[in-house]
Design a protein around this motif. Sequence first.
Motif, PDB file in Angstrom:
ATOM      1  N   MET A  76       0.822  -1.220   0.000  1.00 20.96           N
ATOM      2  CA  MET A  76       0.000   0.000   0.000  1.00 20.96           C
ATOM      3  C   MET A  76       0.848   1.258   0.000  1.00 20.96           C
ATOM      4  SD  MET A  76      -3.080   1.198   0.048  1.00 20.96           S
ATOM      5  CE  MET A  76      -4.106  -0.230   0.448  1.00 20.96           C
ATOM      6  N   VAL A  77       2.055   1.142   0.565  1.00 20.75           N
ATOM      7  CA  VAL A  77       2.881   2.327   0.803  1.00 20.75           C
ATOM      8  C   VAL A  77       4.220   2.160   0.093  1.00 20.75           C
ATOM      9  CG1 VAL A  77       3.946   3.781   2.577  1.00 20.75           C
ATOM     10  CG2 VAL A  77       1.801   2.565   3.080  1.00 20.75           C
ATOM     11  N   GLY A  78       4.552   3.059  -0.788  1.00 18.28           N
ATOM     12  CA  GLY A  78       5.836   3.003  -1.483  1.00 18.28           C
ATOM     13  C   GLY A  78       5.710   3.608  -2.872  1.00 18.28           C
ATOM     14  N   GLU A  79       6.799   3.545  -3.596  1.00 18.97           N
ATOM     15  CA  GLU A  79       6.849   4.140  -4.934  1.00 18.97           C
ATOM     16  C   GLU A  79       5.788   3.508  -5.828  1.00 18.97           C
ATOM     17  OE1 GLU A  79      10.950   4.216  -6.347  1.00 18.97           O
ATOM     18  OE2 GLU A  79      10.122   4.486  -8.390  1.00 18.97           O
ATOM     19  N   GLY A  80       4.935   4.321  -6.424  1.00 15.11           N
ATOM     20  CA  GLY A  80       3.909   3.832  -7.332  1.00 15.11           C
ATOM     21  C   GLY A  80       2.710   3.218  -6.636  1.00 15.11           C
ATOM     22  N   ARG A  81       2.721   3.297  -5.304  1.00 14.69           N
ATOM     23  CA  ARG A  81       1.604   2.746  -4.519  1.00 14.69           C
ATOM     24  C   ARG A  81       0.604   3.861  -4.190  1.00 14.69           C
ATOM     25  NH1 ARG A  81       1.987  -2.691  -5.190  1.00 14.69           N
ATOM     26  NH2 ARG A  81       4.126  -3.388  -4.900  1.00 14.69           N
ATOM     27  N   PRO A  82      -0.579   3.491  -3.701  1.00 14.54           N
ATOM     28  CA  PRO A  82      -1.577   4.526  -3.383  1.00 14.54           C
ATOM     29  C   PRO A  82      -1.051   5.589  -2.415  1.00 14.54           C
ATOM     30  CG  PRO A  82      -2.619   2.370  -3.368  1.00 14.54           C
ATOM     31  CD  PRO A  82      -1.136   2.125  -3.527  1.00 14.54           C
ATOM     32  N   ILE A  83      -0.235   5.164  -1.477  1.00 14.14           N
ATOM     33  CA  ILE A  83       0.390   6.129  -0.567  1.00 14.14           C
ATOM     34  C   ILE A  83       1.874   6.127  -0.920  1.00 14.14           C
ATOM     35  CG2 ILE A  83       0.792   6.749   1.837  1.00 14.14           C
ATOM     36  CD1 ILE A  83      -1.757   5.035   2.479  1.00 14.14           C
ATOM     37  N   ASP A  84       2.319   7.242  -1.497  1.00 11.55           N
ATOM     38  CA  ASP A  84       3.590   7.262  -2.238  1.00 11.55           C
ATOM     39  C   ASP A  84       4.481   8.380  -1.707  1.00 11.55           C
ATOM     40  OD1 ASP A  84       5.621   7.469  -4.107  1.00 11.55           O
ATOM     41  OD2 ASP A  84       4.299   7.115  -5.824  1.00 11.55           O
ATOM     42  N   PRO A  85       5.673   8.039  -1.242  1.00 13.77           N
ATOM     43  CA  PRO A  85       6.564   9.078  -0.709  1.00 13.77           C
ATOM     44  C   PRO A  85       6.918  10.149  -1.746  1.00 13.77           C
ATOM     45  CG  PRO A  85       7.688   6.934  -0.831  1.00 13.77           C
ATOM     46  CD  PRO A  85       6.250   6.691  -1.137  1.00 13.77           C
ATOM     47  N   ALA A  86       6.697   9.860  -3.035  1.00 20.27           N
ATOM     48  CA  ALA A  86       6.956  10.883  -4.042  1.00 20.27           C
ATOM     49  C   ALA A  86       5.921  12.010  -3.949  1.00 20.27           C
ATOM     50  CB  ALA A  86       6.926  10.264  -5.442  1.00 20.27           C
ATOM     51  N   ARG A  87       4.745  11.670  -3.433  1.00 21.94           N
ATOM     52  CA  ARG A  87       3.671  12.669  -3.346  1.00 21.94           C
ATOM     53  C   ARG A  87       3.311  13.030  -1.914  1.00 21.94           C
ATOM     54  NH1 ARG A  87      -1.096  10.248  -5.142  1.00 21.94           N
ATOM     55  NH2 ARG A  87      -0.121   8.200  -5.313  1.00 21.94           N
ATOM     56  N   HIS A  88       3.455  12.028  -1.023  1.00 19.31           N
ATOM     57  CA  HIS A  88       2.986  12.221   0.347  1.00 19.31           C
ATOM     58  C   HIS A  88       4.130  12.319   1.347  1.00 19.31           C
ATOM     59  CE1 HIS A  88      -0.557   9.899  -1.469  1.00 19.31           C
ATOM     60  NE2 HIS A  88      -1.054  11.076  -1.161  1.00 19.31           N
TER      61      HIS A  88
END
Lengths: 371, 371
Positions: A76-88
């Motif tokens: 769920m959490v990671g690059e290209g995932r719904p919760i993405d450190p690139a955006r969040h």
Amino acid sequence: MSHDQRFGLQRHARLPGPLRLDGGGSLSPVEIAYETYGTLSPDGGNAVLICHALTGDQHVASVHPRTGKPGWWTRMVGEGRPIDPARHFIVCANVLGSCMGSSGPASLDPLTVKPFAMSFPVITIRDMVRAQAMLLDHLGVGKLAAVVGGSMGGMQALSWAATYPERVARCVVIASTARHTAQNIAFHEVGRQAVMADPKWQGGAYYDDEPPAAGLAVARMAAHITYLSEAGLTEKFGRRLQGRDAKSFGFDADFQVESYLRHQGISFVDRFDANSYLYITRAMDYFDLAEEHGGRLANAFKGSATRFCLVSFDTDWLYPTAESRRVVHALNAAGAAASFVELSSPYGHDAFLLDSPELNRVVDGFLKAAA
Amino acid sequence: MSHDQRFGLQRHARLPGPLRLDGGGSLSPVEIAYETYGTLSPDGGNAVLICHALTGDQHVASVHPRTGKPGWWTRMVGEGRPIDPARHFIVCANVLGSCMGSSGPASLDPLTVKPFAMSFPVITIRDMVRAQAMLLDHLGVGKLAAVVGGSMGGMQALSWAATYPERVARCVVIASTARHTAQNIAFHEVGRQAVMADPKWQGGAYYDDEPPAAGLAVARMAAHITYLSEAGLTEKFGRRLQGRDAKSFGFDADFQVESYLRHQGISFVDRFDANSYLYITRAMDYFDLAEEHGGRLANAFKGSATRFCLVSFDTDWLYPTAESRRVVHALNAAGAAASFVELSSPYGHDAFLLDSPELNRVVDGFLKAAA
């Protein structure tokens, strides 16, 4: 991949407090171990708080330092995932009462410089949430773009929305409930009795000796059954024997399901503190969001501008769909914006932690649509 | 009411054996404690064997000598009941492996004159049935008008019909199954691990010391949850607190359901032997009638002239209706006469022991119609 990416930013905050507790006491200082991923945007509008389940931890998307295993929610959490450190800007904190660095029964009591053990105050889900709010203040996070959690994490997410409605834009509640039922309490009570029946528990004062591993393993085994569906267990194990052609006519683990459960019990005690198990199950059993709001669940969300997304799984018998529906009815009655979906999975309650493209689509869509 | 009527005819048979066991060994002599009610008719055609559940006993319709409580199935067995000593010769025997007078781990090993403990052979449901057949031979009962049982009693009833088809005219199987599923095994394994984790268990050799009461109580608590439905627990207890206005913020039994479970655990250890619990749960986990018949359940009943009656309860999640239906399909495939009804009850698996006029009507009708 840098060290920090692989292991996350393992952080620890020692906040002065005092944290006022639902039980009447207070805690000071408050230790919170947490991880963050990504960067807080200049307007502060991209923060996502992830709340973990009973035996979870802050290592949501990075390697667990003790077990060496990947984060518990990398799906769920990671690059290209719904919760993405690139955006969040993603924050995940070890809950109050736990044993991965946040204040809990294994922490040193500053007054005695010995572990609190059973003198640690009994806490609630709302106390966990208040501690997280103190952490967010410390991190300079005002309003959350979203608070997201499954199982006990979902209880925290609901409690966040009820306690700090002005700080929560979106609230994602997966495989969870707004209250513990008699059956939920009963299973937890069996686990607590298993721990407390172990003579090594010593009233909780075992930190200089061996922990009550046997009792905690039994507690974990009982709980683990509730995380899986009957059909899932049958599919995974059925009545297949363990590395033998025939029954042993003894009491070793004959069936694969026995061996699996024993393994679950034994491996758990290496990573979890028995007293933390008592305190966190107690907090869950005490959880009844309606009770905190005059006995009417809708009151918890009255006038809320938070947008809610609830997801249940059809084979989850720990927190069945009916419990999510009950929350949705209350949200509707309160005039709050709520979407709800029941997903199909053979894996019972555990489904929220497993590969579920549908779950990812739901969460991704909800977080993007509301942006 | 005479002493014998109130207390039943408490009897004990010491049969020479040997009883050949599924595990390969044998038992000799075989002790069987039993009760009878009514009189065997001159043609021997009115005998009814009642098989008890995991923690049941032979005191089906008369006062339990240790607890002073009435028989466990006086709703079904007694004057004016479907199984009536005025019409039937009723036999109920304590199962092999148990602790109410039949051979089990607490019995003295004739070779060592000490309790068998864990040197008692691991037994099966079919072994229990074979022992009962030896008892019936001893009592001069050839063919049974009916064999009747609920839960593990139903497993024995099915095993009777499969093992001695010519001796069983009617077979009544209530809230039962033809096999233990992975989830059934898992719950039993938690119970066994709870017992064996108790240091007082001492590898089963505790008969000169204190028994592993704490472990056995935890085992009973876990099992007890499976006997009740979620809805039944909610109706009976909900989240009601125990004799207090507010939560204690401690670890005493705050909720009524906690207090109830603790009582169930504690009172159980006074009347049951921990090693018997291990042996009987093992026998149940080993039970898979299809497996004993080439993997096809219908083979167990091929050419059977026995008439079958199956009853399930809609809220029983331990042995759900689907398991009874599976037996009925096999009976149909084998060309055996089978009637089946699912009854509605809020009480889960335990419903078969509780007041159920519908259940009584079904059993009464089945026994009379087939006469």
